[in-house]
Design an enzyme around this catalytic site. Structure first.
Site, PDB file in Angstrom:
ATOM      1  N   LYS A 251       0.379  -1.267  -0.210  1.00  0.00           N
ATOM      2  CA  LYS A 251      -0.132   0.134  -0.048  1.00  0.00           C
ATOM      3  C   LYS A 251       1.437   0.964   0.251  1.00  0.00           C
ATOM      4  O   LYS A 251       1.393   1.541   0.660  1.00  0.00           O
ATOM      5  CB  LYS A 251      -0.573  -0.083   1.390  1.00  0.00           C
ATOM      6  CG  LYS A 251      -1.886   1.570   1.309  1.00  0.00           C
ATOM      7  CD  LYS A 251      -3.421   1.415   2.365  1.00  0.00           C
ATOM      8  CE  LYS A 251      -4.471   1.838   2.167  1.00  0.00           C
ATOM      9  NZ  LYS A 251      -3.601   3.230   1.558  1.00  0.00           N
TER      10      LYS A 251
ATOM     11  N   ARG B  31      -3.873   8.272  -5.569  1.00  0.00           N
ATOM     12  CA  ARG B  31      -4.438   8.181  -6.340  1.00  0.00           C
ATOM     13  C   ARG B  31      -4.616   8.081  -7.801  1.00  0.00           C
ATOM     14  O   ARG B  31      -4.976  10.016  -7.622  1.00  0.00           O
ATOM     15  CB  ARG B  31      -5.431   8.535  -6.384  1.00  0.00           C
ATOM     16  CG  ARG B  31      -6.551   6.986  -7.030  1.00  0.00           C
ATOM     17  CD  ARG B  31      -6.381   5.720  -6.296  1.00  0.00           C
ATOM     18  NE  ARG B  31      -7.610   4.470  -6.860  1.00  0.00           N
ATOM     19  CZ  ARG B  31      -8.080   3.872  -6.414  1.00  0.00           C
ATOM     20  NH1 ARG B  31      -8.741   3.793  -5.447  1.00  0.00           N
ATOM     21  NH2 ARG B  31      -9.141   2.594  -7.133  1.00  0.00           N
TER      22      ARG B  31
ATOM     23  N   ARG C 153      -7.752  11.204  -7.353  1.00  0.00           N
ATOM     24  CA  ARG C 153      -8.861  10.351  -6.863  1.00  0.00           C
ATOM     25  C   ARG C 153     -10.603  11.148  -6.981  1.00  0.00           C
ATOM     26  O   ARG C 153     -11.785  10.885  -7.040  1.00  0.00           O
ATOM     27  CB  ARG C 153      -8.781  10.582  -5.291  1.00  0.00           C
ATOM     28  CG  ARG C 153     -10.113   9.198  -4.700  1.00  0.00           C
ATOM     29  CD  ARG C 153      -9.202   9.043  -3.268  1.00  0.00           C
ATOM     30  NE  ARG C 153     -10.365   8.620  -2.027  1.00  0.00           N
ATOM     31  CZ  ARG C 153     -10.542   7.974  -1.504  1.00  0.00           C
ATOM     32  NH1 ARG C 153      -9.199   7.461  -1.019  1.00  0.00           N
ATOM     33  NH2 ARG C 153     -11.355   7.787  -0.552  1.00  0.00           N
TER      34      ARG C 153
ATOM     35  N   GLU D  63      -1.435   4.256  -8.167  1.00  0.00           N
ATOM     36  CA  GLU D  63      -0.599   5.482  -6.950  1.00  0.00           C
ATOM     37  C   GLU D  63       0.492   5.742  -7.685  1.00  0.00           C
ATOM     38  O   GLU D  63       1.530   5.192  -7.845  1.00  0.00           O
ATOM     39  CB  GLU D  63      -0.831   4.432  -6.038  1.00  0.00           C
ATOM     40  CG  GLU D  63      -0.700   5.532  -4.516  1.00  0.00           C
ATOM     41  CD  GLU D  63      -2.067   4.905  -3.972  1.00  0.00           C
ATOM     42  OE1 GLU D  63      -2.955   5.661  -4.616  1.00  0.00           O
ATOM     43  OE2 GLU D  63      -1.256   6.394  -2.373  1.00  0.00           O
TER      44      GLU D  63
ATOM     45  N   PHE E 264      -2.205  -0.835 -10.121  1.00  0.00           N
ATOM     46  CA  PHE E 264      -2.640  -2.038 -10.182  1.00  0.00           C
ATOM     47  C   PHE E 264      -3.739  -2.338 -10.878  1.00  0.00           C
ATOM     48  O   PHE E 264      -4.492  -3.646  -9.996  1.00  0.00           O
ATOM     49  CB  PHE E 264      -2.654  -1.939  -8.701  1.00  0.00           C
ATOM     50  CG  PHE E 264      -3.096  -0.825  -8.079  1.00  0.00           C
ATOM     51  CD1 PHE E 264      -4.485  -0.719  -8.268  1.00  0.00           C
ATOM     52  CD2 PHE E 264      -2.548   0.592  -7.189  1.00  0.00           C
ATOM     53  CE1 PHE E 264      -5.482   0.775  -7.510  1.00  0.00           C
ATOM     54  CE2 PHE E 264      -2.649   1.790  -6.323  1.00  0.00           C
ATOM     55  CZ  PHE E 264      -4.783   1.940  -6.839  1.00  0.00           C
TER      56      PHE E 264
ATOM     57  N   LYS F  98      -7.593  -2.995   3.362  1.00  0.00           N
ATOM     58  CA  LYS F  98      -6.267  -2.853   3.579  1.00  0.00           C
ATOM     59  C   LYS F  98      -6.292  -2.971   4.470  1.00  0.00           C
ATOM     60  O   LYS F  98      -7.023  -2.953   5.952  1.00  0.00           O
ATOM     61  CB  LYS F  98      -6.576  -1.032   3.908  1.00  0.00           C
ATOM     62  CG  LYS F  98      -7.603  -0.324   3.921  1.00  0.00           C
ATOM     63  CD  LYS F  98      -7.602   0.839   3.658  1.00  0.00           C
ATOM     64  CE  LYS F  98      -8.558   1.610   4.378  1.00  0.00           C
ATOM     65  NZ  LYS F  98      -9.128   3.086   4.613  1.00  0.00           N
TER      66      LYS F  98
END
Ligand code: AMP
Length: 579
Positions: free
Chosen positions: A246, A251, A266, A295, A335, A416
């Site tokens: 993470k 984002r 985002r 990210e 991702f 998460k």
């Protein structure tokens, strides 16, 4: 519809403190609209000329607007500035100077067209052209219209018309109730364009909304992650999972459509200008069209160092961007892929989507595939989590390999896991600032003593209080935050805020702050999660970790539902809580 009519409706919205009333007035506005007015009205009421993801800016800040107002009303600039200091709201300043009424009002479409012309002016002499254009538009408006026009231009509507309010109002206008909300929301999740959705609903009804598909160039609302207390709970619930680091960056959704690359945050706003390195890398991808999710973070591959979030977002001005791009080039850990060469991939299982990401990014050293390992062992997952934390990452995100990409959803397709200090919550909470207390002594010097903070109740589209905040900021931090608050002060409690506390100053909900707390406790006073038969929730020992205004809108703050889940999780055995 005349602009004066819209302005008078906006005044009614400003006067109400009830969200239902807000929805009703807005649905009446939509009910009175013709099809060609839907888009302009939808954008204008949110202080925009186009959807948020299109970088269309009118380009008139406070200083230039003062010049334009002075010209329109034949008043000395100094006087306009002075009046503005008294009113604290440039819209009201214009309203005071404008004639109460006009014989004719231009139409909404006409005002939108003229503002778009102003936005489009570029090159030498364009500032003067913008100021002149605006002054002449103001000259045609009555005082209420002038107030709202100025606020639209500044992008500060002070009305609290969030996306859910618009969706509800559209449903009411067409159906008389909220029943269209799910279809509208699904279309919004795929296209992020409220104007387009309004127009499609009027022209082609529900089937038209269903037919609105994911497209390159239009951001998709991002899939979000749920929480679980620990690796054991993750494996128990999900079985075999994919595990990824993470990253604590920003984002980014990277879109390539032919030669055109755009990057969205985002918040669904364009960040294309901010990340030139990513644009170059994306333009080299071997695909005609593609949408990637990842990210962005400044990362040094030699030292394997990740730059902290604050520094990643420090690029603001043009000069900074070039300097940063040179010094700490940005990478994106990708991702996911949601679209490629005309095909919507959101319904393809993650396992396959991830293979496509790997194949697409083979040759890039700026767009990197986020590493993924598979496991169904809690022990292995724990090791991965600790390993990532020790490498300076935030934790891991665990993904179901057979899941589709559910735009805008927060569910157990992604979970998460962050650092878990015994006895503390294992995740930070994103709160929205709703007001502040002036404070005493040293704090008063900084302008703000304590802050009143809330979370988001997505069912009611309301902000509810959860805590007061007083720690975590340096002296300079307090000064900075107070400066940011100045433009958000409002005289009355905003209609979307529900609170039993009355701070010295109310704020328009806009600033998102990440806080770390020891615990969530029941509270008889805070409104987060409160119902007739239930107390609310509060945060124990909250401290500010960082400002998240760059990547989170107020509606992206932690939701009441999440708070309730976190509250329940912390009560589960095995969490190592004291007592
Ligand atoms: P949070 O903002 O704490 O809810 O955590 C979710 C965010 O983590 C996402 O919105 C991403 O910005 C970020 N993130 C970092 N790494 C990943 C990853 N490998 N997969 C998904 N999201 C990630």
């Amino acid at each position: 519809m005349k602009f004066a009519q819209l302005a008078s409706n906006l005044d009614e919205m400003e006067a109400t403190s009830s969200r239902n009333e807000l929805v009703r007035i807005l649905s009446d506005v939509y009910g009175a609209c013709s099809v060609d007015e839907l888009e302009p009205i939808t954008y204008l009421i949110q202080g925009r000329l186009a959807p948020f993801f299109e970088p269309v800016e009118i380009g008139l800040g406070e200083r230039l607007l003062i010049t334009a107002i002075a010209a329109a009303y034949d008043a000395p600039k100094d006087e306009v500035s002075k009046l503005n200091r008294q009113t604290g709201d440039l819209g009201v300043t214009a309203q005071r100077l404008a004639p109460a009424s006009q014989r004719e009002s231009p139409s909404v479409v006409e005002v939108h067209r003229r503002l778009s012309e102003i936005a489009g002016a570029g090159g030498a002499g364009s500032l003067q052209q913008k100021v002149d254009g605006f002054a002449s538009l103001l000259g045609a408006l009555d005082s209420t219209s002038a107030k709202h026009l100025v606020r639209m231009t500044l992008g500060k509507m002070r009305l609290g018309i969030g996306d859910p309010t618009v969706l509800d109002a559209l449903s009411f206008a067409k159906r008389g109730d909220r029943s269209l909300r799910p279809v509208l929301e699904a279309a919004y999740n795929r296209t992020s364009d409220l104007g387009l959705i309004a127009q499609t609903l009027w022209e082609a009804g529900e089937p038209g909304l269903d037919a609105l598909k994911v497209r390159a160039g239009h951001p998709i609302r991002p899939q979000l992650a749920e929480r679980l207390p620990n690796p054991e709970a993750v494996i128990k619930k999900l079985g075999m999972v994919g595990v990824q680091p993470k990253y604590d960056g920003l984002r980014v959704q990277v879109h390539k459509n032919g030669d055109r690359v755009s990057i969205f945050s985002r918040r669904l706003e364009s960040m294309t200008e901010m990340f030139p390195e990513l644009v170059v890398a994306a333009s080299k991808l071997r695909a005609e069209s593609v949408i990637l999710d990842g990210e962005a973070i400044a990362y040094n591959p030699d030292s394997e160092e990740y730059v902290p979030f604050q520094e990643t977002t420090a690029r603001r001005r043009k000069e900074d961007i070039e300097e940063f791009a040179d010094r700490t080039p940005m990478r994106a850990f990708v991702f996911d892929v949601m679209f490629r060469d005309g095909s919507d991939l959101t319904q393809v299982p993650y396992e396959r989507r991830f293979e496509i990401v790997q194949a697409l990014l083979q040759k890039s050293d700026t767009l990197l595939t986020a590493p993924l390992m598979k496991t169904d062992s809690a022990e292995v997952l724990t090791r991965e989590l600790l390993d990532n934390i020790s490498r300076g990452l935030e934790g891991v995100v665990v993904k179901r390999m057979d899941s589709t990409y559910q735009a805008g959803a927060r569910n157990f397709n992604w979970v998460k896991l962050k650092r878990n200090t015994s006895g503390q919550l294992n995740d930070t909470i994103d709160v929205v600032l709703l007001g502040y207390y002036r404070g005493k002594g040293k704090r008063a010097e900084f302008g703000a003593g304590a802050l009143l903070a809330g979370v988001y109740d997505s069912d009611k589209d309301e902000f509810v209080t959860i805590s007061k905040l007083g720690t975590g900021l340096s002296d300079q931090g307090w000064r900075d935050i107070h400066q940011r608050l100045a433009s958000l002060e409002v005289a009355e409690k905003p209609s979307r805020v529900s609170s039993n506390f009355v701070p010295d100053i109310w704020l328009e909900p806009a600033i998102v702050v990440e806080v770390l707390a020891d615990e969530i406790t029941p509270s008889p006073r805070h409104t987060a999660g409160m119902a007739a038969d239930r107390t609310g929730f509060a945060l124990r020992f909250p401290r500010i970790v960082s400002l998240r205004t760059d990547d989170k809108k107020p509606e992206d703050a932690t939701s009441v539902r999440e708070i309730r889940e976190m509250f329940e999780q912390q009560r589960q055995p095995g969490r190592g809580r004291p007592g």
